[in-house]
Write a protein that holds these residues in place. Structure first.
Motif, PDB file in Angstrom:
ATOM      1  N   THR A  52       0.850  -1.172   0.000  1.00 22.78           N
ATOM      2  CA  THR A  52       0.000   0.000   0.000  1.00 22.78           C
ATOM      3  C   THR A  52       0.896   1.235   0.000  1.00 22.78           C
ATOM      4  O   THR A  52       2.041   1.161   0.441  1.00 22.78           O
ATOM      5  N   GLY A  53       0.385   2.334  -0.505  1.00 25.16           N
ATOM      6  CA  GLY A  53       1.164   3.560  -0.516  1.00 25.16           C
ATOM      7  C   GLY A  53       1.048   4.278  -1.839  1.00 25.16           C
ATOM      8  O   GLY A  53       0.145   4.026  -2.637  1.00 25.16           O
ATOM      9  N   ASN A  54       1.983   5.168  -2.074  1.00 28.43           N
ATOM     10  CA  ASN A  54       2.046   5.964  -3.293  1.00 28.43           C
ATOM     11  C   ASN A  54       2.721   5.147  -4.392  1.00 28.43           C
ATOM     12  O   ASN A  54       3.799   4.596  -4.186  1.00 28.43           O
ATOM     13  N   ARG A  55       2.085   5.061  -5.567  1.00 28.39           N
ATOM     14  CA  ARG A  55       2.603   4.214  -6.637  1.00 28.39           C
ATOM     15  C   ARG A  55       4.038   4.564  -7.021  1.00 28.39           C
ATOM     16  O   ARG A  55       4.877   3.684  -7.173  1.00 28.39           O
ATOM     17  N   ALA A  56       4.343   5.846  -7.185  1.00 26.46           N
ATOM     18  CA  ALA A  56       5.692   6.252  -7.588  1.00 26.46           C
ATOM     19  C   ALA A  56       6.721   5.818  -6.549  1.00 26.46           C
ATOM     20  O   ALA A  56       7.805   5.348  -6.896  1.00 26.46           O
ATOM     21  N   GLU A  57       6.384   5.973  -5.262  1.00 27.90           N
ATOM     22  CA  GLU A  57       7.304   5.551  -4.202  1.00 27.90           C
ATOM     23  C   GLU A  57       7.485   4.039  -4.194  1.00 27.90           C
ATOM     24  O   GLU A  57       8.604   3.533  -4.037  1.00 27.90           O
ATOM     25  N   VAL A  62      10.716  -0.729  -5.451  1.00 29.65           N
ATOM     26  CA  VAL A  62      10.853  -2.005  -6.167  1.00 29.65           C
ATOM     27  C   VAL A  62      12.148  -2.018  -6.985  1.00 29.65           C
ATOM     28  O   VAL A  62      12.860  -3.025  -7.022  1.00 29.65           O
ATOM     29  N   SER A  63      12.469  -0.906  -7.621  1.00 27.76           N
ATOM     30  CA  SER A  63      13.674  -0.862  -8.456  1.00 27.76           C
ATOM     31  C   SER A  63      14.953  -0.995  -7.624  1.00 27.76           C
ATOM     32  O   SER A  63      16.007  -1.326  -8.158  1.00 27.76           O
ATOM     33  N   ALA A  64      14.852  -0.777  -6.306  1.00 32.04           N
ATOM     34  CA  ALA A  64      16.012  -0.899  -5.426  1.00 32.04           C
ATOM     35  C   ALA A  64      16.136  -2.287  -4.795  1.00 32.04           C
ATOM     36  O   ALA A  64      17.104  -2.550  -4.080  1.00 32.04           O
ATOM     37  N   ASP A  65      15.176  -3.172  -5.049  1.00 37.67           N
ATOM     38  CA  ASP A  65      15.265  -4.542  -4.536  1.00 37.67           C
ATOM     39  C   ASP A  65      16.529  -5.192  -5.097  1.00 37.67           C
ATOM     40  O   ASP A  65      16.763  -5.135  -6.308  1.00 37.67           O
ATOM     41  N   PRO A  66      17.361  -5.806  -4.257  1.00 36.85           N
ATOM     42  CA  PRO A  66      18.556  -6.478  -4.770  1.00 36.85           C
ATOM     43  C   PRO A  66      18.259  -7.484  -5.892  1.00 36.85           C
ATOM     44  O   PRO A  66      19.084  -7.652  -6.784  1.00 36.85           O
ATOM     45  N   PHE A  67      17.096  -8.115  -5.861  1.00 36.92           N
ATOM     46  CA  PHE A  67      16.729  -9.018  -6.956  1.00 36.92           C
ATOM     47  C   PHE A  67      16.620  -8.252  -8.272  1.00 36.92           C
ATOM     48  O   PHE A  67      17.034  -8.740  -9.318  1.00 36.92           O
ATOM     49  N   ALA A  73      15.252 -11.025 -10.822  1.00 39.52           N
ATOM     50  CA  ALA A  73      13.803 -11.080 -10.995  1.00 39.52           C
ATOM     51  C   ALA A  73      13.294  -9.819 -11.678  1.00 39.52           C
ATOM     52  O   ALA A  73      13.912  -8.759 -11.591  1.00 39.52           O
ATOM     53  N   GLU A  74      12.164  -9.975 -12.329  1.00 43.18           N
ATOM     54  CA  GLU A  74      11.441  -8.840 -12.916  1.00 43.18           C
ATOM     55  C   GLU A  74      10.136  -8.681 -12.157  1.00 43.18           C
ATOM     56  O   GLU A  74       9.529  -9.673 -11.725  1.00 43.18           O
ATOM     57  N   TYR A  75       9.709  -7.439 -11.996  1.00 43.94           N
ATOM     58  CA  TYR A  75       8.493  -7.122 -11.257  1.00 43.94           C
ATOM     59  C   TYR A  75       7.366  -6.697 -12.182  1.00 43.94           C
ATOM     60  O   TYR A  75       7.586  -5.990 -13.166  1.00 43.94           O
ATOM     61  N   GLU A  76       6.148  -7.078 -11.810  1.00 48.25           N
ATOM     62  CA  GLU A  76       4.928  -6.519 -12.392  1.00 48.25           C
ATOM     63  C   GLU A  76       4.175  -5.884 -11.228  1.00 48.25           C
ATOM     64  O   GLU A  76       3.927  -6.547 -10.208  1.00 48.25           O
ATOM     65  N   VAL A  77       3.851  -4.604 -11.344  1.00 52.28           N
ATOM     66  CA  VAL A  77       3.133  -3.882 -10.304  1.00 52.28           C
ATOM     67  C   VAL A  77       1.709  -3.660 -10.796  1.00 52.28           C
ATOM     68  O   VAL A  77       1.491  -3.009 -11.816  1.00 52.28           O
ATOM     69  N   THR A  78       0.747  -4.227 -10.061  1.00 55.67           N
ATOM     70  CA  THR A  78      -0.663  -4.115 -10.425  1.00 55.67           C
ATOM     71  C   THR A  78      -1.403  -3.393  -9.318  1.00 55.67           C
ATOM     72  O   THR A  78      -1.344  -3.809  -8.151  1.00 55.67           O
ATOM     73  N   GLU A  79      -2.089  -2.318  -9.679  1.00 53.44           N
ATOM     74  CA  GLU A  79      -2.898  -1.596  -8.691  1.00 53.44           C
ATOM     75  C   GLU A  79      -4.300  -2.198  -8.665  1.00 53.44           C
ATOM     76  O   GLU A  79      -4.881  -2.486  -9.717  1.00 53.44           O
ATOM     77  N   VAL A  80      -4.823  -2.393  -7.455  1.00 54.74           N
ATOM     78  CA  VAL A  80      -6.148  -2.974  -7.270  1.00 54.74           C
ATOM     79  C   VAL A  80      -6.955  -2.045  -6.373  1.00 54.74           C
ATOM     80  O   VAL A  80      -6.492  -1.659  -5.297  1.00 54.74           O
ATOM     81  N   ALA A  81      -8.156  -1.685  -6.832  1.00 57.24           N
ATOM     82  CA  ALA A  81      -9.066  -0.880  -6.021  1.00 57.24           C
ATOM     83  C   ALA A  81     -10.069  -1.844  -5.382  1.00 57.24           C
ATOM     84  O   ALA A  81     -11.090  -2.188  -5.975  1.00 57.24           O
ATOM     85  N   LEU A  82      -9.745  -2.313  -4.171  1.00 56.21           N
ATOM     86  CA  LEU A  82     -10.603  -3.277  -3.495  1.00 56.21           C
ATOM     87  C   LEU A  82     -11.919  -2.626  -3.091  1.00 56.21           C
ATOM     88  O   LEU A  82     -11.933  -1.506  -2.581  1.00 56.21           O
ATOM     89  N   THR A  83     -12.996  -3.346  -3.318  1.00 58.14           N
ATOM     90  CA  THR A  83     -14.313  -2.845  -2.930  1.00 58.14           C
ATOM     91  C   THR A  83     -14.947  -3.686  -1.831  1.00 58.14           C
ATOM     92  O   THR A  83     -15.799  -3.203  -1.100  1.00 58.14           O
ATOM     93  N   THR A  84     -14.534  -4.942  -1.725  1.00 58.74           N
ATOM     94  CA  THR A  84     -15.090  -5.850  -0.728  1.00 58.74           C
ATOM     95  C   THR A  84     -13.963  -6.639  -0.088  1.00 58.74           C
ATOM     96  O   THR A  84     -13.086  -7.157  -0.791  1.00 58.74           O
TER      97      THR A  84
END
Length: 94
Positions: A52-57, A62-67, A73-84
């Protein structure tokens, strides 16, 4: 909320070489209040972090992860707007 899905692009043996600094990075994400849950994929092809937090941060972190830094490793960042959510998990809705 964000789902950070990391996929190994190098063998697990290479990931193991960087696991200690990666786990220190994960712990710091929890300390910052950004990470809510994390774990390995099954089978072991990477991992998933709920954040959770600010997407840019989050993306900068994530880009600083040693992986990521060492090309493990490669990352995929997916934002989810939970409703329930289940009772007790209302904080996930942001």
């Amino acid at each position: 909320m964000f789902i950070l899905s990391l996929t190994y692009v190098k063998p697990n043996e290479e990931a193991d070489k960087h696991m200690e600094p990666h786990m220190a990075w994960v712990k710091e994400g929890y300390a910052k209040g950004w990470f809510l849950a994390s774990g390995r994929k099954v089978p072991r092809t990477g991992g998933v972090i709920l954040a959770t937090g600010n997407r840019a941060e989050i993306e900068a972190y994530v880009s600083a992860d040693p992986f990521a830094v060492h090309g493990v490793a490669e990352y995929e960042v997916t934002e989810v707007a939970l409703t329930t959510v289940n009772e007790g998990l209302e904080a996930l809705k942001g």
